[in-house]
Design a protein around this motif. Structure first.
Motif, PDB file in Angstrom:
ATOM      1  N   ARG A 105       0.836  -1.217   0.000  1.00 54.98           N
ATOM      2  CA  ARG A 105       0.000   0.000   0.000  1.00 54.98           C
ATOM      3  C   ARG A 105       0.865   1.259   0.000  1.00 54.98           C
ATOM      4  NH1 ARG A 105      -2.768  -3.170   3.510  1.00 54.98           N
ATOM      5  NH2 ARG A 105      -2.024  -2.029   5.338  1.00 54.98           N
ATOM      6  N   SER A 106       2.038   1.174   0.653  1.00 54.65           N
ATOM      7  CA  SER A 106       2.914   2.354   0.682  1.00 54.65           C
ATOM      8  C   SER A 106       3.490   2.662  -0.701  1.00 54.65           C
ATOM      9  CB  SER A 106       4.045   2.159   1.701  1.00 54.65           C
ATOM     10  OG  SER A 106       5.004   1.236   1.226  1.00 54.65           O
ATOM     11  N   LEU A 107       3.439   1.702  -1.611  1.00 59.69           N
ATOM     12  CA  LEU A 107       3.922   1.920  -2.976  1.00 59.69           C
ATOM     13  C   LEU A 107       2.894   2.654  -3.836  1.00 59.69           C
ATOM     14  CD1 LEU A 107       6.182   1.379  -5.018  1.00 59.69           C
ATOM     15  CD2 LEU A 107       5.206  -0.902  -5.376  1.00 59.69           C
ATOM     16  N   LEU A 108       1.639   2.660  -3.427  1.00 60.00           N
ATOM     17  CA  LEU A 108       0.592   3.286  -4.235  1.00 60.00           C
ATOM     18  C   LEU A 108       0.814   4.789  -4.428  1.00 60.00           C
ATOM     19  CD1 LEU A 108      -2.551   1.430  -2.866  1.00 60.00           C
ATOM     20  CD2 LEU A 108      -1.445   1.115  -5.102  1.00 60.00           C
ATOM     21  N   GLU A 109       1.292   5.474  -3.411  1.00 64.20           N
ATOM     22  CA  GLU A 109       1.508   6.924  -3.534  1.00 64.20           C
ATOM     23  C   GLU A 109       2.587   7.262  -4.567  1.00 64.20           C
ATOM     24  OE1 GLU A 109       2.525  10.910  -0.917  1.00 64.20           O
ATOM     25  OE2 GLU A 109       1.948   9.069   0.117  1.00 64.20           O
ATOM     26  N   PRO A 110       3.792   6.656  -4.498  1.00 66.87           N
ATOM     27  CA  PRO A 110       4.772   6.981  -5.544  1.00 66.87           C
ATOM     28  C   PRO A 110       4.333   6.509  -6.926  1.00 66.87           C
ATOM     29  CG  PRO A 110       5.715   5.437  -3.947  1.00 66.87           C
ATOM     30  CD  PRO A 110       4.390   5.854  -3.424  1.00 66.87           C
ATOM     31  N   LEU A 111       3.632   5.385  -7.020  1.00 64.59           N
ATOM     32  CA  LEU A 111       3.130   4.953  -8.328  1.00 64.59           C
ATOM     33  C   LEU A 111       2.097   5.932  -8.859  1.00 64.59           C
ATOM     34  CD1 LEU A 111       2.737   1.072  -8.034  1.00 64.59           C
ATOM     35  CD2 LEU A 111       4.493   2.363  -9.265  1.00 64.59           C
ATOM     36  N   SER A 112       1.266   6.453  -7.975  1.00 64.28           N
ATOM     37  CA  SER A 112       0.275   7.459  -8.386  1.00 64.28           C
ATOM     38  C   SER A 112       0.954   8.734  -8.858  1.00 64.28           C
ATOM     39  CB  SER A 112      -0.680   7.771  -7.229  1.00 64.28           C
ATOM     40  OG  SER A 112      -1.458   6.646  -6.924  1.00 64.28           O
ATOM     41  N   ALA A 113       2.020   9.129  -8.181  1.00 66.00           N
ATOM     42  CA  ALA A 113       2.764  10.323  -8.609  1.00 66.00           C
ATOM     43  C   ALA A 113       3.359  10.112  -9.994  1.00 66.00           C
ATOM     44  CB  ALA A 113       3.857  10.663  -7.600  1.00 66.00           C
ATOM     45  N   LEU A 114       3.911   8.936 -10.242  1.00 63.97           N
ATOM     46  CA  LEU A 114       4.462   8.628 -11.556  1.00 63.97           C
ATOM     47  C   LEU A 114       3.355   8.627 -12.609  1.00 63.97           C
ATOM     48  CD1 LEU A 114       6.817   7.799 -13.374  1.00 63.97           C
ATOM     49  CD2 LEU A 114       6.380   5.426 -12.697  1.00 63.97           C
ATOM     50  N   ALA A 115       2.212   8.035 -12.284  1.00 66.71           N
ATOM     51  CA  ALA A 115       1.082   8.003 -13.220  1.00 66.71           C
ATOM     52  C   ALA A 115       0.594   9.417 -13.521  1.00 66.71           C
ATOM     53  CB  ALA A 115      -0.055   7.156 -12.654  1.00 66.71           C
ATOM     54  N   ASP A 116       0.481  10.251 -12.494  1.00 68.06           N
ATOM     55  CA  ASP A 116       0.049  11.644 -12.703  1.00 68.06           C
ATOM     56  C   ASP A 116       1.034  12.381 -13.606  1.00 68.06           C
ATOM     57  OD1 ASP A 116      -2.088  11.120 -11.017  1.00 68.06           O
ATOM     58  OD2 ASP A 116      -1.205  12.146  -9.280  1.00 68.06           O
ATOM     59  N   TRP A 117       2.333  12.166 -13.377  1.00 66.75           N
ATOM     60  CA  TRP A 117       3.351  12.810 -14.208  1.00 66.75           C
ATOM     61  C   TRP A 117       3.219  12.339 -15.650  1.00 66.75           C
ATOM     62  CZ3 TRP A 117       7.172  11.157 -17.425  1.00 66.75           C
ATOM     63  CH2 TRP A 117       8.091  12.124 -17.843  1.00 66.75           C
ATOM     64  N   ALA A 118       3.045  11.027 -15.842  1.00 64.13           N
ATOM     65  CA  ALA A 118       2.944  10.476 -17.198  1.00 64.13           C
ATOM     66  C   ALA A 118       1.739  11.043 -17.939  1.00 64.13           C
ATOM     67  CB  ALA A 118       2.864   8.945 -17.135  1.00 64.13           C
ATOM     68  N   VAL A 119       0.615  11.156 -17.264  1.00 64.65           N
ATOM     69  CA  VAL A 119      -0.587  11.705 -17.902  1.00 64.65           C
ATOM     70  C   VAL A 119      -0.371  13.189 -18.224  1.00 64.65           C
ATOM     71  CG1 VAL A 119      -3.019  12.286 -17.519  1.00 64.65           C
ATOM     72  CG2 VAL A 119      -2.165  10.005 -16.930  1.00 64.65           C
ATOM     73  N   ALA A 120       0.202  13.927 -17.285  1.00 67.35           N
ATOM     74  CA  ALA A 120       0.419  15.361 -17.489  1.00 67.35           C
ATOM     75  C   ALA A 120       1.388  15.641 -18.643  1.00 67.35           C
ATOM     76  CB  ALA A 120       0.948  16.006 -16.203  1.00 67.35           C
ATOM     77  N   HIS A 121       2.312  14.738 -18.890  1.00 62.49           N
ATOM     78  CA  HIS A 121       3.346  14.959 -19.904  1.00 62.49           C
ATOM     79  C   HIS A 121       3.221  14.064 -21.133  1.00 62.49           C
ATOM     80  CE1 HIS A 121       5.446  17.811 -17.393  1.00 62.49           C
ATOM     81  NE2 HIS A 121       5.223  16.998 -16.379  1.00 62.49           N
ATOM     82  N   ARG A 122       2.099  13.372 -21.244  1.00 64.19           N
ATOM     83  CA  ARG A 122       1.877  12.465 -22.382  1.00 64.19           C
ATOM     84  C   ARG A 122       2.042  13.187 -23.709  1.00 64.19           C
ATOM     85  NH1 ARG A 122      -3.637   9.476 -22.197  1.00 64.19           N
ATOM     86  NH2 ARG A 122      -4.080  11.484 -21.265  1.00 64.19           N
ATOM     87  N   ASP A 123       1.429  14.359 -23.853  1.00 63.75           N
ATOM     88  CA  ASP A 123       1.517  15.100 -25.111  1.00 63.75           C
ATOM     89  C   ASP A 123       2.944  15.570 -25.398  1.00 63.75           C
ATOM     90  OD1 ASP A 123      -1.202  14.701 -25.437  1.00 63.75           O
ATOM     91  OD2 ASP A 123      -1.745  16.705 -24.712  1.00 63.75           O
ATOM     92  N   ASP A 124       3.660  16.012 -24.358  1.00 63.80           N
ATOM     93  CA  ASP A 124       5.055  16.442 -24.528  1.00 63.80           C
ATOM     94  C   ASP A 124       5.928  15.290 -25.009  1.00 63.80           C
ATOM     95  OD1 ASP A 124       4.329  18.958 -23.487  1.00 63.80           O
ATOM     96  OD2 ASP A 124       4.743  18.283 -21.425  1.00 63.80           O
ATOM     97  N   ILE A 125       5.734  14.125 -24.417  1.00 63.15           N
ATOM     98  CA  ILE A 125       6.522  12.948 -24.798  1.00 63.15           C
ATOM     99  C   ILE A 125       6.184  12.530 -26.223  1.00 63.15           C
ATOM    100  CG2 ILE A 125       6.914  10.496 -24.293  1.00 63.15           C
ATOM    101  CD1 ILE A 125       6.467  11.291 -21.286  1.00 63.15           C
ATOM    102  N   ALA A 126       4.895  12.536 -26.562  1.00 64.97           N
ATOM    103  CA  ALA A 126       4.482  12.163 -27.926  1.00 64.97           C
ATOM    104  C   ALA A 126       5.078  13.132 -28.946  1.00 64.97           C
ATOM    105  CB  ALA A 126       2.961  12.137 -28.031  1.00 64.97           C
ATOM    106  N   ALA A 127       5.078  14.437 -28.625  1.00 62.09           N
ATOM    107  CA  ALA A 127       5.644  15.421 -29.553  1.00 62.09           C
ATOM    108  C   ALA A 127       7.144  15.218 -29.707  1.00 62.09           C
ATOM    109  CB  ALA A 127       5.355  16.839 -29.039  1.00 62.09           C
ATOM    110  N   ALA A 128       7.829  14.930 -28.616  1.00 64.87           N
ATOM    111  CA  ALA A 128       9.276  14.681 -28.681  1.00 64.87           C
ATOM    112  C   ALA A 128       9.567  13.450 -29.537  1.00 64.87           C
ATOM    113  CB  ALA A 128       9.854  14.526 -27.278  1.00 64.87           C
ATOM    114  N   ARG A 129       8.752  12.422 -29.390  1.00 61.72           N
ATOM    115  CA  ARG A 129       8.952  11.199 -30.190  1.00 61.72           C
ATOM    116  C   ARG A 129       8.700  11.458 -31.671  1.00 61.72           C
ATOM    117  NH1 ARG A 129       5.978   6.908 -26.097  1.00 61.72           N
ATOM    118  NH2 ARG A 129       7.709   6.784 -24.623  1.00 61.72           N
ATOM    119  N   ARG A 130       7.671  12.242 -31.972  1.00 55.84           N
ATOM    120  CA  ARG A 130       7.408  12.584 -33.373  1.00 55.84           C
ATOM    121  C   ARG A 130       8.571  13.377 -33.948  1.00 55.84           C
ATOM    122  NH1 ARG A 130       2.291  13.493 -31.239  1.00 55.84           N
ATOM    123  NH2 ARG A 130       2.636  15.736 -31.168  1.00 55.84           N
TER     124      ARG A 130
END
Length: 137
Positions: A105-130
């Motif tokens: 359960r203590s791992l859920l918070e850092p995993l959630s932070a990583l997931a939030d970061w990934a969602v927030a930066h999905r478009d930036d990462i996709a643009a960089a890949r393009r």
């Protein structure tokens, strides 16, 4: 956070030799945990068990395309790491339920932070890949 650099994450401020020796990298606790949760199924299993305990077949039905063998291996690995608890109930046939441990359960918070970061930066990462694909030879 680092005690001396309050705005610098501890991972970034930690001293590293250059080059980083392979044995130091292999023995790093961060590398070890990322290998476990970075495989194809572990995060999904952790998230599902973070919502509530599940029986094996519930998990199997809840994760499209995972084989019984792979789910068994994933659960055993998470159990070995102390993230998942397996409870066998004395019924006929025996019922088995899986739940996250306090450590899991203590791992859920850092995993959630990583997931939030990934969602927030999905478009930036996709643009960089393009952009990288356009500039590749």
């Amino acid at each position: 956070m680092s005690g001396t650099h309050s705005n610098v994450p501890s991972m970034v401020s930690a001293p590293l030799p250059s080059p980083v020796p392979v044995d130091e990298y292999e023995q790093c606790p961060v590398t070890d945990v990322l290998r476990r949760v970075g495989n194809k199924w572990s995060i999904l299993v952790i998230v599902l068990l973070g919502r509530r305990p599940h029986r094996f077949n519930e998990l199997h039905r809840g994760i499209e395309t995972i084989s019984q063998r792979m789910l068994t291996r994933t659960l055993r690995a998470l159990e070995t790491d102390g993230l998942v608890h397996r409870e066998v109930y004395p019924t006929v046939p025996p019922s088995v339920e899986y739940r996250l441990t306090a450590l899991g359960r203590s791992l859920l918070e850092p995993l959630s932070a990583l997931a939030d970061w990934a969602v927030a930066h999905r478009d930036d990462i996709a643009a960089a890949r393009r952009s990288a694909a356009r500039s590749a030879p």
